[in-house]
Design a protein around this motif. Structure first.
Motif, PDB file in Angstrom:
ATOM      1  N   UNK A   1       0.344 -19.330  -4.483  1.00  0.00           N
ATOM      2  CA  UNK A   1      -0.183 -20.470  -3.273  1.00  0.00           C
ATOM      3  C   UNK A   1      -0.689 -19.903  -2.669  1.00  0.00           C
ATOM      4  N   UNK A   2       0.240 -18.224  -2.824  1.00  0.00           N
ATOM      5  CA  UNK A   2      -0.339 -17.416  -1.123  1.00  0.00           C
ATOM      6  C   UNK A   2      -1.914 -16.534  -1.690  1.00  0.00           C
ATOM      7  N   UNK A   3      -3.011 -16.996  -1.268  1.00  0.00           N
ATOM      8  CA  UNK A   3      -3.821 -15.657  -1.806  1.00  0.00           C
ATOM      9  C   UNK A   3      -3.502 -14.357  -1.116  1.00  0.00           C
ATOM     10  N   UNK A   4      -4.070 -13.951  -2.110  1.00  0.00           N
ATOM     11  CA  UNK A   4      -4.580 -11.920  -2.221  1.00  0.00           C
ATOM     12  C   UNK A   4      -5.493 -11.792  -2.047  1.00  0.00           C
ATOM     13  N   UNK A   5      -5.982 -10.516  -1.657  1.00  0.00           N
ATOM     14  CA  UNK A   5      -6.994  -9.875  -1.312  1.00  0.00           C
ATOM     15  C   UNK A   5      -6.319  -8.499  -1.341  1.00  0.00           C
ATOM     16  N   UNK A   6      -7.561  -8.235  -2.307  1.00  0.00           N
ATOM     17  CA  UNK A   6      -7.208  -7.029  -3.090  1.00  0.00           C
ATOM     18  C   UNK A   6      -7.633  -5.546  -2.513  1.00  0.00           C
ATOM     19  N   UNK A   7      -7.431  -4.918  -1.835  1.00  0.00           N
ATOM     20  CA  UNK A   7      -7.690  -3.925  -1.847  1.00  0.00           C
ATOM     21  C   UNK A   7      -8.186  -2.544  -2.654  1.00  0.00           C
ATOM     22  N   UNK A   8      -9.188  -1.571  -2.532  1.00  0.00           N
ATOM     23  CA  UNK A   8      -9.168  -0.402  -3.918  1.00  0.00           C
ATOM     24  C   UNK A   8     -10.248   0.003  -3.795  1.00  0.00           C
ATOM     25  N   UNK A   9     -10.098   1.221  -4.394  1.00  0.00           N
ATOM     26  CA  UNK A   9     -11.215   2.131  -4.420  1.00  0.00           C
ATOM     27  C   UNK A   9     -11.926   2.057  -5.606  1.00  0.00           C
ATOM     28  N   UNK A  10     -11.559   1.437  -6.520  1.00  0.00           N
ATOM     29  CA  UNK A  10     -12.294   0.722  -7.543  1.00  0.00           C
ATOM     30  C   UNK A  10     -13.087  -0.182  -7.209  1.00  0.00           C
ATOM     31  N   UNK A  11     -14.470   0.576  -7.645  1.00  0.00           N
ATOM     32  CA  UNK A  11     -15.575  -0.009  -6.764  1.00  0.00           C
ATOM     33  C   UNK A  11     -16.557  -0.835  -7.773  1.00  0.00           C
TER      34      UNK A  11
ATOM     35  N   UNK B   1       0.924  -1.303   0.011  1.00  0.00           N
ATOM     36  CA  UNK B   1      -0.099  -0.654  -0.017  1.00  0.00           C
ATOM     37  C   UNK B   1       0.886   1.360  -0.166  1.00  0.00           C
ATOM     38  N   UNK B   2       0.856   2.158  -1.292  1.00  0.00           N
ATOM     39  CA  UNK B   2       1.622   3.511  -1.126  1.00  0.00           C
ATOM     40  C   UNK B   2       1.128   4.343  -0.643  1.00  0.00           C
ATOM     41  N   UNK B   3      -0.767   4.313   0.252  1.00  0.00           N
ATOM     42  CA  UNK B   3      -0.528   5.591   1.223  1.00  0.00           C
ATOM     43  C   UNK B   3      -0.498   5.244   2.463  1.00  0.00           C
ATOM     44  N   UNK B   4       0.550   6.383   3.342  1.00  0.00           N
ATOM     45  CA  UNK B   4       1.132   6.485   4.950  1.00  0.00           C
ATOM     46  C   UNK B   4       0.096   5.506   5.540  1.00  0.00           C
ATOM     47  N   UNK B   5      -0.966   6.157   5.196  1.00  0.00           N
ATOM     48  CA  UNK B   5      -2.563   6.530   6.091  1.00  0.00           C
ATOM     49  C   UNK B   5      -3.305   4.759   6.465  1.00  0.00           C
ATOM     50  N   UNK B   6      -3.498   4.608   5.022  1.00  0.00           N
ATOM     51  CA  UNK B   6      -3.999   3.409   4.918  1.00  0.00           C
ATOM     52  C   UNK B   6      -2.961   2.530   5.101  1.00  0.00           C
ATOM     53  N   UNK B   7      -1.673   2.126   5.067  1.00  0.00           N
ATOM     54  CA  UNK B   7      -0.232   1.288   5.253  1.00  0.00           C
ATOM     55  C   UNK B   7      -0.926   0.759   6.844  1.00  0.00           C
ATOM     56  N   UNK B   8      -0.253   2.198   7.609  1.00  0.00           N
ATOM     57  CA  UNK B   8      -0.722   1.985   9.233  1.00  0.00           C
ATOM     58  C   UNK B   8      -1.442   1.744   9.448  1.00  0.00           C
ATOM     59  N   UNK B   9      -3.361   2.207   8.681  1.00  0.00           N
ATOM     60  CA  UNK B   9      -4.259   1.480   9.684  1.00  0.00           C
ATOM     61  C   UNK B   9      -4.434  -0.086   9.137  1.00  0.00           C
ATOM     62  N   UNK B  10      -3.778  -0.521   7.712  1.00  0.00           N
ATOM     63  CA  UNK B  10      -4.259  -1.925   7.684  1.00  0.00           C
ATOM     64  C   UNK B  10      -3.090  -2.284   8.266  1.00  0.00           C
ATOM     65  N   UNK B  11      -1.992  -2.161   8.847  1.00  0.00           N
ATOM     66  CA  UNK B  11      -0.823  -3.145   9.783  1.00  0.00           C
ATOM     67  C   UNK B  11      -1.486  -3.256  10.920  1.00  0.00           C
ATOM     68  N   UNK B  12      -2.088  -1.849  11.288  1.00  0.00           N
ATOM     69  CA  UNK B  12      -2.481  -2.073  12.992  1.00  0.00           C
ATOM     70  C   UNK B  12      -3.878  -2.802  13.686  1.00  0.00           C
ATOM     71  N   UNK B  13      -4.713  -2.635  12.009  1.00  0.00           N
ATOM     72  CA  UNK B  13      -6.011  -3.548  12.842  1.00  0.00           C
ATOM     73  C   UNK B  13      -5.138  -5.512  12.547  1.00  0.00           C
TER      74      UNK B  13
ATOM     75  N   UNK C   1     -15.719  -6.417   7.747  1.00  0.00           N
ATOM     76  CA  UNK C   1     -15.247  -6.417   6.354  1.00  0.00           C
ATOM     77  C   UNK C   1     -14.332  -7.414   6.102  1.00  0.00           C
ATOM     78  N   UNK C   2     -12.616  -6.608   6.568  1.00  0.00           N
ATOM     79  CA  UNK C   2     -11.334  -6.655   6.149  1.00  0.00           C
ATOM     80  C   UNK C   2     -10.895  -7.638   7.355  1.00  0.00           C
ATOM     81  N   UNK C   3     -11.447  -7.589   7.756  1.00  0.00           N
ATOM     82  CA  UNK C   3     -10.752  -8.537   9.278  1.00  0.00           C
ATOM     83  C   UNK C   3     -11.778  -9.609   8.880  1.00  0.00           C
ATOM     84  N   UNK C   4     -12.925  -9.697   8.872  1.00  0.00           N
ATOM     85  CA  UNK C   4     -13.621 -10.860   8.119  1.00  0.00           C
ATOM     86  C   UNK C   4     -12.865 -11.525   7.070  1.00  0.00           C
ATOM     87  N   UNK C   5     -12.578 -11.064   5.593  1.00  0.00           N
ATOM     88  CA  UNK C   5     -11.915 -11.636   4.615  1.00  0.00           C
ATOM     89  C   UNK C   5     -10.694 -12.293   4.862  1.00  0.00           C
TER      90      UNK C   5
END
Length: 120
Positions: free
Chosen positions: A76-86, A9-21, A111-115
Motif C-alpha cells: 500500500x506504500x506509494x512509490x515515486x520513481x525517479x529516473x533519467x529514462x524519460x 538512490x545509488x548516486x551520492x549527490x542525488x541521494x543528498x539532494x533528495x534527502x535535503x529537499x 515538480x519533485x516536491x509537488x509529486x
C-alpha cells in the motif's frame, strides 16, 4: 509526526539532494544506497512513501517496485520513481511495474516536491 520517506538512490549527490529537499519540507528520511537492502530497510522504516531510482547496480528499480507491490506489509506504500529514462514507453513501463508517480532527472525541485506532497 513527520511523514517518513525511504529514498533508494545509488548516486551520492542525488541521494543528498533528495534527502535535503525532503527534510527541508519536514519529512523524515531514510537513505538507501544499495537496492539489495531496499525491501528490508522499507520493512524496518515503515515509510509513508518510497522514492525509487530506476537505474541501480545489482537490482533494477523496476524489480524492486514489483517486489514491494507484492509484499503484504509494503504494497500500500506509494512509490515515486525517479529516473533519467524519460521516454513515453519508459514511463509506461515504470507505471506498469507499480509506481504511483514518475519524475525524470534532472529533477525540477518544484515538480519533485509537488509529486511527493500529492502522494502523501
Amino acid at each position: 509526526m513527520a511523514k517518513r520517506v525511504l529514498v533508494v538512490e545509488d548516486n551520492e549527490l542525488n541521494l543528498k539532494l533528495f534527502c535535503d529537499l525532503l527534510r527541508a519540507h519536514d519529512f523524515a528520511t531514510e537513505p538507501v544506497r544499495d537496492g539489495r537492502e531496499a525491501v528490508e530497510k522499507a520493512r524496518a522504516f515503515a515509510p509513508d512513501l518510497i522514492v525509487m531510482d530506476i537505474q541501480l547496480p545489482h537490482v533494477s528499480g523496476l524489480e524492486l517496485i514489483e517486489q514491494i507491490k507484492r509484499d503484504a506489509e509494503l504494497q500500500a506504500t506509494p512509490i515515486m520513481a525517479v529516473t533519467a529514462y524519460a521516454g513515453r514507453e519508459d514511463e509506461d513501463r515504470i507505471r506498469a511495474a507499480g509506481a504511483d508517480a514518475y519524475v525524470s532527472k534532472p529533477i525540477s525541485v518544484a515538480r519533485f516536491v509537488g509529486e511527493v506532497s500529492a502522494l502523501l
